[in-house]
Design a protein around this motif. Sequence first.
Motif, mmCIF file in Angstrom:
data_model
loop_
_atom_site.group_PDB
_atom_site.id
_atom_site.type_symbol
_atom_site.label_atom_id
_atom_site.label_comp_id
_atom_site.label_asym_id
_atom_site.label_seq_id
_atom_site.Cartn_x
_atom_site.Cartn_y
_atom_site.Cartn_z
ATOM 1 N N THR A 1 43.683 33.355 38.111
ATOM 2 C CA THR A 1 42.598 34.005 37.364
ATOM 3 C C THR A 1 42.690 35.514 37.500
ATOM 4 O O THR A 1 42.521 36.257 36.521
ATOM 5 C CB THR A 1 41.232 33.517 37.874
ATOM 6 O OG1 THR A 1 41.152 32.095 37.733
ATOM 7 C CG2 THR A 1 40.095 34.164 37.099
ATOM 8 N N VAL B 1 39.681 45.851 37.147
ATOM 9 C CA VAL B 1 39.170 44.533 37.551
ATOM 10 C C VAL B 1 38.638 44.631 38.978
ATOM 11 O O VAL B 1 39.347 45.073 39.881
ATOM 12 C CB VAL B 1 40.276 43.464 37.472
ATOM 13 C CG1 VAL B 1 39.764 42.122 37.999
ATOM 14 C CG2 VAL B 1 40.783 43.315 36.050
ATOM 15 N N SER C 1 55.130 42.061 31.273
ATOM 16 C CA SER C 1 53.939 41.327 30.840
ATOM 17 C C SER C 1 52.677 41.799 31.551
ATOM 18 O O SER C 1 51.592 41.801 30.978
ATOM 19 C CB SER C 1 54.130 39.819 31.053
ATOM 20 O OG SER C 1 54.047 39.467 32.425
ATOM 21 N N GLU D 1 46.225 41.331 33.654
ATOM 22 C CA GLU D 1 47.015 41.507 32.442
ATOM 23 C C GLU D 1 46.132 41.929 31.273
ATOM 24 O O GLU D 1 46.543 42.722 30.425
ATOM 25 C CB GLU D 1 47.753 40.216 32.096
ATOM 26 C CG GLU D 1 48.889 39.891 33.061
ATOM 27 C CD GLU D 1 49.613 38.605 32.703
ATOM 28 O OE1 GLU D 1 49.562 38.197 31.516
ATOM 29 O OE2 GLU D 1 50.230 37.992 33.590
ATOM 30 N N GLU D 2 44.914 41.394 31.230
ATOM 31 C CA GLU D 2 44.009 41.687 30.119
ATOM 32 C C GLU D 2 43.382 43.083 30.228
ATOM 33 O O GLU D 2 43.251 43.790 29.224
ATOM 34 C CB GLU D 2 42.893 40.643 30.065
ATOM 35 C CG GLU D 2 43.348 39.247 29.669
ATOM 36 C CD GLU D 2 42.224 38.231 29.776
ATOM 37 O OE1 GLU D 2 41.104 38.615 30.182
ATOM 38 O OE2 GLU D 2 42.461 37.051 29.462
ATOM 39 N N LYS D 3 42.977 43.474 31.451
ATOM 40 C CA LYS D 3 42.174 44.684 31.616
ATOM 41 C C LYS D 3 42.851 45.803 32.403
ATOM 42 O O LYS D 3 42.382 46.951 32.377
ATOM 43 C CB LYS D 3 40.855 44.328 32.322
ATOM 44 C CG LYS D 3 40.014 43.291 31.588
ATOM 45 C CD LYS D 3 38.733 42.992 32.368
ATOM 46 C CE LYS D 3 37.861 41.974 31.669
ATOM 47 N NZ LYS D 3 36.594 41.710 32.411
ATOM 48 N N TYR E 1 45.349 37.382 38.094
ATOM 49 C CA TYR E 1 46.482 37.934 37.339
ATOM 50 C C TYR E 1 46.216 37.906 35.839
ATOM 51 O O TYR E 1 46.650 38.798 35.111
ATOM 52 C CB TYR E 1 47.779 37.194 37.699
ATOM 53 C CG TYR E 1 48.466 37.817 38.879
ATOM 54 C CD1 TYR E 1 49.565 38.657 38.711
ATOM 55 C CD2 TYR E 1 48.011 37.612 40.181
ATOM 56 C CE1 TYR E 1 50.198 39.261 39.799
ATOM 57 C CE2 TYR E 1 48.624 38.197 41.269
ATOM 58 C CZ TYR E 1 49.726 39.020 41.074
ATOM 59 O OH TYR E 1 50.338 39.627 42.139
ATOM 60 N N ARG E 2 45.493 36.900 35.383
ATOM 61 C CA ARG E 2 45.125 36.871 33.962
ATOM 62 C C ARG E 2 44.226 38.078 33.633
ATOM 63 O O ARG E 2 44.417 38.752 32.613
ATOM 64 C CB ARG E 2 44.415 35.564 33.627
ATOM 65 C CG ARG E 2 43.898 35.501 32.184
ATOM 66 C CD ARG E 2 43.283 34.155 31.873
ATOM 67 N NE ARG E 2 42.188 33.807 32.765
ATOM 68 C CZ ARG E 2 40.956 34.270 32.672
ATOM 69 N NH1 ARG E 2 40.648 35.161 31.722
ATOM 70 N NH2 ARG E 2 39.999 33.886 33.513
ATOM 71 N N LEU E 3 43.265 38.346 34.511
ATOM 72 C CA LEU E 3 42.372 39.492 34.308
ATOM 73 C C LEU E 3 43.122 40.813 34.413
ATOM 74 O O LEU E 3 42.870 41.749 33.639
ATOM 75 C CB LEU E 3 41.228 39.451 35.320
ATOM 76 C CG LEU E 3 40.226 38.307 35.158
ATOM 77 C CD1 LEU E 3 39.243 38.286 36.330
ATOM 78 C CD2 LEU E 3 39.469 38.427 33.836
ATOM 79 N N ASP F 1 34.472 40.707 39.404
ATOM 80 C CA ASP F 1 34.970 40.172 38.125
ATOM 81 C C ASP F 1 35.756 38.887 38.367
ATOM 82 O O ASP F 1 35.624 37.910 37.622
ATOM 83 C CB ASP F 1 35.880 41.194 37.435
ATOM 84 C CG ASP F 1 35.124 42.405 36.926
ATOM 85 O OD1 ASP F 1 33.929 42.274 36.610
ATOM 86 O OD2 ASP F 1 35.742 43.486 36.857
#
Length: 204
Positions: free
Chosen positions: A13, A26, A94, A19-21, A15-17, A30
Motif C-alpha cells: 500500500t 505521503v 516506475s 508511486e501515486e503521490k 509503495y502504491r501511494l 496516509d
Amino acid sequence: MRKKNLEQVIVQTAYRLFEEKGFENVSVMDICDACDITKPTFYKHVNSKEDLLSYFFQTMTSKIPEDWYKYSDETNFWEKIRTGFCFFLEHVQSIGIDMYTATFIANLRSYKGTFEDIPSFKAEMLDLIRMGQETGQILNESSPEELYACGVALSIGYGGYWCFLNDPDHDLILDFVNGLRNSFMVDLNYTDLRFYRQPAKERP
C-alpha cells in the motif's frame, strides 16, 4: 490478519501511494488510512516511513514474470541478462525520481539494506552469465560473480545519475544497457539494436 500478511499489505500500500503521490507527499497517517489500521499498529510492523525503503527490491521481484528465467539451446543469454537487470531500472523509473532520490538519501544517512541482493534472483543471474560466457555471447572472461557485481554497481550508479539529472525523460535504460554491454564485452551479433548506441569513435 497474520503479522506477516499485514506487513506485506503495509509495504504494498505504501509503495502504491509513493508511486501515486511521491514519497515526500505521503505521511504515515496516509498509509494507515489506506490500510485501515492505526498508527500504533503501523509501528508494530515498521519503525518509520523511511524504513519502508528497505523493501525496495522485494517490491521489484514481485513484478518479475515467473517464466523470465527459462531458456533453451537457442536462448540469447545476453538479452536475458539485460532483461534481468532492467527489471531493477524499470522499477526505478516506475517509482519516479523523487522516490528513488529519497531511497538514496535515506541509505546515505543510515544504510537500510535497500540494495542487498535477493539470493534467488542473484543465483539465476549468475547462471545466465555463465551460460552467456560458455556460448560465446559474453566475451569478458571475468567470473560470473564479478560481472554480476559490476552489473549491480552500474544499475545503482546509473539510477543515481538519473536522479542528479532530474530529468524523467532521460533514457536511463539506454544509458545503462550500453554501459553494461561494453563492460560484459557482448558479441554484437546478440545485441538488440534498439539498445545499441554507436561508440563516439565509430560515429561519422
